[in-house]
Design a protein around this motif. Structure first.
Motif, mmCIF file in Angstrom:
data_model
loop_
_atom_site.group_PDB
_atom_site.id
_atom_site.type_symbol
_atom_site.label_atom_id
_atom_site.label_comp_id
_atom_site.label_asym_id
_atom_site.label_seq_id
_atom_site.Cartn_x
_atom_site.Cartn_y
_atom_site.Cartn_z
ATOM 1 N N GLY A 165 0.827 -1.201 0.000
ATOM 2 C CA GLY A 165 0.000 0.000 0.000
ATOM 3 C C GLY A 165 0.861 1.252 0.000
ATOM 4 O O GLY A 165 0.630 2.186 -0.782
ATOM 5 N N LEU A 166 1.872 1.275 0.880
ATOM 6 C CA LEU A 166 2.797 2.415 0.904
ATOM 7 C C LEU A 166 3.562 2.540 -0.409
ATOM 8 O O LEU A 166 3.727 3.631 -0.944
ATOM 9 N N SER A 167 3.996 1.408 -0.921
ATOM 10 C CA SER A 167 4.712 1.391 -2.193
ATOM 11 C C SER A 167 3.829 1.913 -3.322
ATOM 12 O O SER A 167 4.273 2.689 -4.171
ATOM 13 N N CYS A 168 2.588 1.506 -3.324
ATOM 14 C CA CYS A 168 1.637 1.925 -4.345
ATOM 15 C C CYS A 168 1.470 3.445 -4.332
ATOM 16 O O CYS A 168 1.352 4.082 -5.374
ATOM 17 N N LEU A 169 1.477 4.022 -3.151
ATOM 18 C CA LEU A 169 1.268 5.462 -3.015
ATOM 19 C C LEU A 169 2.522 6.289 -3.276
ATOM 20 O O LEU A 169 2.425 7.457 -3.647
ATOM 21 N N THR A 170 3.705 5.697 -3.107
ATOM 22 C CA THR A 170 4.932 6.496 -3.138
ATOM 23 C C THR A 170 5.943 6.102 -4.209
ATOM 24 O O THR A 170 6.807 6.910 -4.549
ATOM 25 N N PHE A 190 0.926 0.893 -12.742
ATOM 26 C CA PHE A 190 -0.490 1.242 -12.865
ATOM 27 C C PHE A 190 -0.783 1.873 -14.224
ATOM 28 O O PHE A 190 -1.878 1.692 -14.764
ATOM 29 N N GLU A 191 0.187 2.583 -14.797
ATOM 30 C CA GLU A 191 0.031 3.081 -16.170
ATOM 31 C C GLU A 191 -0.080 1.896 -17.123
ATOM 32 O O GLU A 191 -0.929 1.875 -18.016
ATOM 33 N N ARG A 192 0.775 0.905 -16.927
ATOM 34 C CA ARG A 192 0.766 -0.294 -17.769
ATOM 35 C C ARG A 192 -0.559 -1.042 -17.638
ATOM 36 O O ARG A 192 -1.079 -1.590 -18.606
ATOM 37 N N PHE A 193 -1.112 -1.046 -16.429
ATOM 38 C CA PHE A 193 -2.398 -1.709 -16.195
ATOM 39 C C PHE A 193 -3.558 -0.914 -16.784
ATOM 40 O O PHE A 193 -4.668 -1.414 -16.886
ATOM 41 N N GLY A 194 -3.314 0.367 -17.119
ATOM 42 C CA GLY A 194 -4.392 1.239 -17.567
ATOM 43 C C GLY A 194 -5.229 1.749 -16.401
ATOM 44 O O GLY A 194 -6.403 2.083 -16.566
ATOM 45 N N LEU A 195 -4.612 1.824 -15.225
ATOM 46 C CA LEU A 195 -5.334 2.201 -13.998
ATOM 47 C C LEU A 195 -4.633 3.333 -13.234
ATOM 48 O O LEU A 195 -4.697 3.379 -12.003
ATOM 49 N N SER A 196 -4.021 4.258 -13.949
ATOM 50 C CA SER A 196 -3.284 5.339 -13.279
ATOM 51 C C SER A 196 -4.152 6.106 -12.290
ATOM 52 O O SER A 196 -3.705 6.449 -11.198
ATOM 53 N N GLN A 220 -6.607 5.091 -10.586
ATOM 54 C CA GLN A 220 -7.029 4.277 -9.448
ATOM 55 C C GLN A 220 -5.888 3.924 -8.496
ATOM 56 O O GLN A 220 -6.115 3.298 -7.467
ATOM 57 N N ARG A 221 -4.670 4.335 -8.817
ATOM 58 C CA ARG A 221 -3.510 3.927 -8.017
ATOM 59 C C ARG A 221 -3.629 4.359 -6.557
ATOM 60 O O ARG A 221 -3.397 3.564 -5.644
ATOM 61 N N ASN A 222 -4.006 5.607 -6.314
ATOM 62 C CA ASN A 222 -4.110 6.074 -4.927
ATOM 63 C C ASN A 222 -5.223 5.338 -4.183
ATOM 64 O O ASN A 222 -5.064 5.004 -3.010
ATOM 65 N N MET A 270 -4.600 3.084 -0.879
ATOM 66 C CA MET A 270 -5.330 3.329 0.376
ATOM 67 C C MET A 270 -6.102 2.082 0.809
ATOM 68 O O MET A 270 -6.137 1.754 2.001
ATOM 69 N N LEU A 271 -6.718 1.380 -0.136
ATOM 70 C CA LEU A 271 -7.442 0.150 0.210
ATOM 71 C C LEU A 271 -6.494 -0.913 0.747
ATOM 72 O O LEU A 271 -6.828 -1.643 1.686
ATOM 73 N N GLN A 272 -5.304 -0.989 0.163
ATOM 74 C CA GLN A 272 -4.313 -1.946 0.665
ATOM 75 C C GLN A 272 -3.883 -1.577 2.081
ATOM 76 O O GLN A 272 -3.780 -2.455 2.946
#
Length: 117
Positions: free
Chosen positions: A20-25, A33-39, A41-43, A47-49
């Motif tokens: 979760g921290l890694s996802c945010l920072t 997340f760009e590769r997933f097409g979910l830029s 939704q990353r935050n 936060m959910l993690q």
């Protein structure tokens, strides 16, 4: 000596706090997340993690209901992550960790819900 349930719960909890921290920072996670097409939704995912990891860890010691809900939410999040990876044509090996965490948290959710009922 801690039980296997304690070890598995804390493993999942700390894993999601870390990711979760890694996802945010992390810039690397931003690129993923760009590769997933979910830029956008990353935050939210980060936060959910974090919330799921906190809920799982705290819930284990204080409230089986919070632990059950957190584990169920993390399971859903990881099943969605697994399907996203399959959709973008990642290999099964690259997708496997998401599936493993989905199944692990589904198992925890079932155990906690069983203790709740």
């Amino acid at each position: 000596m801690p039980s296997s349930l304690t070890i598995v719960t804390l493993f999942s909890s700390f894993s999601f706090l870390f990711y979760g921290l890694s996802c945010l920072t992390s810039k690397r996670m931003a690129k993923e997340f760009e590769r997933f097409g979910l830029s956008k939704q990353r935050n939210l995912v980060g936060m959910l993690q974090l919330l799921g990891g906190l809920g799982l860890g705290i819930g284990y010691y204080m409230s089986v209901t919070i632990a059950a809900i957190s584990a169920a939410g993390l399971s859903v999040l990881m099943f969605l992550g697994f399907f996203v990876r399959l959709k973008i044509k990642d290999s099964v090996v690259a997708s496997a960790p998401a599936l493993m965490y989905a199944l692990l948290n589904l198992y925890l959710a079932l155990l906690f819900f069983k203790a709740f009922v």
